[in-house]
Enzyme design. Sequence first.
Site, PDB file in Angstrom:
ATOM      1  N   ARG A  88       0.847  -1.183   0.000  1.00 23.01           N
ATOM      2  CA  ARG A  88       0.000   0.000   0.000  1.00 23.01           C
ATOM      3  C   ARG A  88       0.881   1.230   0.000  1.00 23.01           C
ATOM      4  O   ARG A  88       1.931   1.248   0.631  1.00 23.01           O
ATOM      5  CB  ARG A  88      -0.903   0.016   1.240  1.00 23.01           C
ATOM      6  CG  ARG A  88      -2.145  -0.826   1.081  1.00 23.01           C
ATOM      7  CD  ARG A  88      -3.084  -0.650   2.248  1.00 23.01           C
ATOM      8  NE  ARG A  88      -2.602  -1.283   3.447  1.00 23.01           N
ATOM      9  CZ  ARG A  88      -2.144  -0.631   4.515  1.00 23.01           C
ATOM     10  NH1 ARG A  88      -2.127   0.692   4.543  1.00 23.01           N
ATOM     11  NH2 ARG A  88      -1.737  -1.297   5.571  1.00 23.01           N
ATOM     12  N   SER A 275       1.356  -8.160  11.374  1.00 22.44           N
ATOM     13  CA  SER A 275       1.690  -8.300  12.787  1.00 22.44           C
ATOM     14  C   SER A 275       0.922  -9.426  13.481  1.00 22.44           C
ATOM     15  O   SER A 275       0.640  -9.340  14.672  1.00 22.44           O
ATOM     16  CB  SER A 275       1.437  -6.972  13.510  1.00 22.44           C
ATOM     17  OG  SER A 275       2.243  -5.968  12.957  1.00 22.44           O
ATOM     18  N   THR A 278      -3.572 -12.619  10.540  1.00 22.81           N
ATOM     19  CA  THR A 278      -4.055 -13.807   9.839  1.00 22.81           C
ATOM     20  C   THR A 278      -3.670 -15.071  10.590  1.00 22.81           C
ATOM     21  O   THR A 278      -4.469 -16.005  10.701  1.00 22.81           O
ATOM     22  CB  THR A 278      -3.507 -13.854   8.394  1.00 22.81           C
ATOM     23  OG1 THR A 278      -3.909 -12.657   7.739  1.00 22.81           O
ATOM     24  CG2 THR A 278      -4.055 -15.044   7.632  1.00 22.81           C
ATOM     25  N   ASP A 292      -9.321  -9.931   7.724  1.00 24.25           N
ATOM     26  CA  ASP A 292      -8.843  -8.552   7.533  1.00 24.25           C
ATOM     27  C   ASP A 292      -9.854  -7.462   7.854  1.00 24.25           C
ATOM     28  O   ASP A 292      -9.477  -6.442   8.415  1.00 24.25           O
ATOM     29  CB  ASP A 292      -8.356  -8.386   6.089  1.00 24.25           C
ATOM     30  CG  ASP A 292      -7.476  -7.162   5.900  1.00 24.25           C
ATOM     31  OD1 ASP A 292      -6.686  -6.848   6.794  1.00 24.25           O
ATOM     32  OD2 ASP A 292      -7.585  -6.510   4.841  1.00 24.25           O
ATOM     33  N   ASN A 387       6.560  -8.705   1.389  1.00 25.98           N
ATOM     34  CA  ASN A 387       5.106  -8.530   1.341  1.00 25.98           C
ATOM     35  C   ASN A 387       4.473  -9.409   0.261  1.00 25.98           C
ATOM     36  O   ASN A 387       3.367  -9.129  -0.204  1.00 25.98           O
ATOM     37  CB  ASN A 387       4.766  -7.056   1.100  1.00 25.98           C
ATOM     38  CG  ASN A 387       3.329  -6.723   1.466  1.00 25.98           C
ATOM     39  OD1 ASN A 387       2.746  -7.352   2.360  1.00 25.98           O
ATOM     40  ND2 ASN A 387       2.737  -5.749   0.785  1.00 25.98           N
ATOM     41  N   ARG A 389       2.362 -12.336  -1.300  1.00 30.86           N
ATOM     42  CA  ARG A 389       1.058 -12.722  -0.742  1.00 30.86           C
ATOM     43  C   ARG A 389       0.426 -13.881  -1.486  1.00 30.86           C
ATOM     44  O   ARG A 389       0.866 -14.269  -2.564  1.00 30.86           O
ATOM     45  CB  ARG A 389       0.126 -11.513  -0.788  1.00 30.86           C
ATOM     46  CG  ARG A 389       0.627 -10.382   0.133  1.00 30.86           C
ATOM     47  CD  ARG A 389      -0.437  -9.429   0.490  1.00 30.86           C
ATOM     48  NE  ARG A 389       0.041  -8.476   1.489  1.00 30.86           N
ATOM     49  CZ  ARG A 389      -0.590  -8.175   2.613  1.00 30.86           C
ATOM     50  NH1 ARG A 389      -1.720  -8.755   2.904  1.00 30.86           N
ATOM     51  NH2 ARG A 389      -0.096  -7.301   3.449  1.00 30.86           N
TER      52      ARG A 389
HETATM   53  C1  SPV Z   1      -2.896  -4.683   4.952  1.00 30.88           C
HETATM   54  O1  SPV Z   1      -1.874  -4.147   4.514  1.00 30.88           O
HETATM   55  O2  SPV Z   1      -3.381  -4.389   6.052  1.00 30.88           O
HETATM   56  C2  SPV Z   1      -3.586  -5.701   4.157  1.00 30.88           C
HETATM   57  C3  SPV Z   1      -3.255  -5.819   2.779  1.00 30.88           C
HETATM   58  O3  SPV Z   1      -4.443  -6.352   4.657  1.00 30.88           O
HETATM   59  S1  SPV Z   1      -3.890  -4.532   1.833  1.00 30.88           S
HETATM   60  O4  SPV Z   1      -4.806  -5.111   0.911  1.00 30.88           O
HETATM   61  O5  SPV Z   1      -2.778  -3.938   1.182  1.00 30.88           O
HETATM   62  O6  SPV Z   1      -4.576  -3.604   2.706  1.00 30.88           O
HETATM   63 MN    MN Z   2      -5.108  -5.421   6.522  1.00 34.46          MN
END
Ligand code: SPV
Ligand code: MN
Length: 628
Positions: A88, A275, A278, A292, A387, A389
């Site tokens: 992100r 952190s 999951t 999430d 990161n 995934r």
């Molecule tokens: C996070 O970064 O908190 C996620 C992945 O769960 S994202 O889809 O990038 O938000």
């Molecule tokens: Mn998230």
Amino acid sequence: MNKYLEQLGSKLDEIELKKLSKIQNTKVHQFVLESIELCNPQKVFICSDTPSEVAYIKHMAIASGEESAALSTPGHTFHFDGPRDQGRDREVTKFLVPKGDSLPPALKQIDREEGLKEIISHHKDSMKGKTMIVIFLLLGPADSVFTIPCMECTDSWYVSHSVDLLYRRGYQKFCKISKDTDFLKTLHSAGKLNENMVSVEYDKKRIYIDYTTNTVYSVNTQYAGNSIGFKKQALRLAIRKAHKEGWLAEHFMILGVKGKNGRKTYFAGAFPSASGKTSTAMLPGETILADDLAYVKNIDGECRAVNVECGIFGIIQNVNPGDDPLIYQILTQPGDIIFSNVLIKDEKPWWLGMGCELPKEGINYSGKWWEGKTDENGDNILPSHKNARYTVSLKALPNCDPELENPKGVKLGGIMFGGRDYRGYVPVQQGLDWAHGILAYGAALETETTFATVGQEGKHEINVMSIQDFVSIPLGQYIKNYLEFGKKLNKVPLVFGVNYFLRDLKTGAYLNTRRDKYVWVKWMELRVNNDVKARETPTGLIPLYEDLVPLFKQLLGKDYTKEEHVKQFTIRVPENLLKIERVKEFLKAEVSDAPQELFDVLDEQKGRLVKAKERFGNYISPENFEIV
Ligand code: SPV
Ligand code: MN
């Protein structure tokens, strides 16, 4: 036929037009038309959620080259995002704020007109020669008070495939909604792609959120957290709606925990990205309902929650048979799974911390990769991105909770907040009451930045309820909303603070293993059901040694020693006092509308710490505290 559909007649094939005309809501037609006029795609594909269309999306994700199926396990594909598109991106994610309106300075924002002009210029002709895919979906279970209908126009088959794995299908719902039902929408374009089908115009990457029209614009990015409008972008919009309507839209996982006599207790948990969220939701022997995002409502006085999504976009680093046996098993058996930004070698995906030696060469997001390869700054390129995934549907998991689609959600027995707090809080504690838990653990959550966002890693910060990146209203209001929400419930969930990252002050070693979280969660289950007592410390209620011993033995086969307990649950007065000061400083600087109750709770905690210090000193062994 309305004017938008009429104009769409010349832009769509007859079959596609027919699919669209089954929807009554003219705003849908308007959005599709305007997206076509702006982005200028060669073709338009409307997904009405038939099995053949869904299969076609996956087929095209591979045929277009955005994903590759060159993996030996059936159903598996992989996708790469560009080197500067691996998480992100906080810097280019902004709210569009109309003149006369204001958002707190802590939130990234841009004047709406200026921002729209910019994003429109980046979207202009961005789909030339490509297909625009229109997908409908639902946030939350269907036919429920939680449901929010959504749609996305995108030129990425990978994004469409991901949406299909992560969200509930929504075309049928859109055929039923009235002319003026509100919905959320996203316009996304991956922009210019290179020969590997990777977005290349990094400098023009933008993710803008227009809360006045419930629209997300995303361009020149593919990373799912930026390109799928329904992850954190829609969370921002949902938070505004929730705030107005008196419910909570949260960065929560939800898990069902089994207990005595067949009982099951549901817990929600907020953790900053990367952190432990999951892996908490995926504890072996328990069931996962969400990993999430959750919506939480007061239904007849009960605190009930649903998963906004129905799939996982999870971090793959450190998923190995020892630490995360369930996820590991899923990722190594046939099924519809997208691996992103892992290393590929011998038709297999490889990632950091997978529990075996990695190959010395292969392909990854940087192209052909070999051990020792460096980037343009001379920094080592890891085989798989931190990161990296996987994307998988929750229904593919044997431990998927059976209540996933319950329109009333599940009743929460507890809520946990956890950060990367190396110095202060004990591994698990229960709040003294709703306000104390929400404020001292949630609002005062301290952590360090991780690889889940682009930018500096390991930066110390406060991350209110682990949701600060996504809060779209003044933070103080957001916190007040929580307090009010609790007051209206017949029975509040217990609130817990967890800390998987506590270190020894001298050696810096972590005081727990990654598996210990299982014990903390089972202890919480016992607390919610009034089965065990606790000791009352200045920062919260902590477990008795004798209650943890059988849990460590049964769950982890481990003999838990008194020394370990003392080390882990010693109350560190100086560190906790400093923590309170840091939080107050942050509040003063960033949260001008922080509720007085928050300062009161922190001051009371400070008072209790000081008093305890006078009696027992700076580092107080758990046995000194009374059993309650
Ligand atoms: C996070 O970064 O908190 C996620 C992945 O769960 S994202 O889809 O990038 O938000
Ligand atoms: Mn998230």
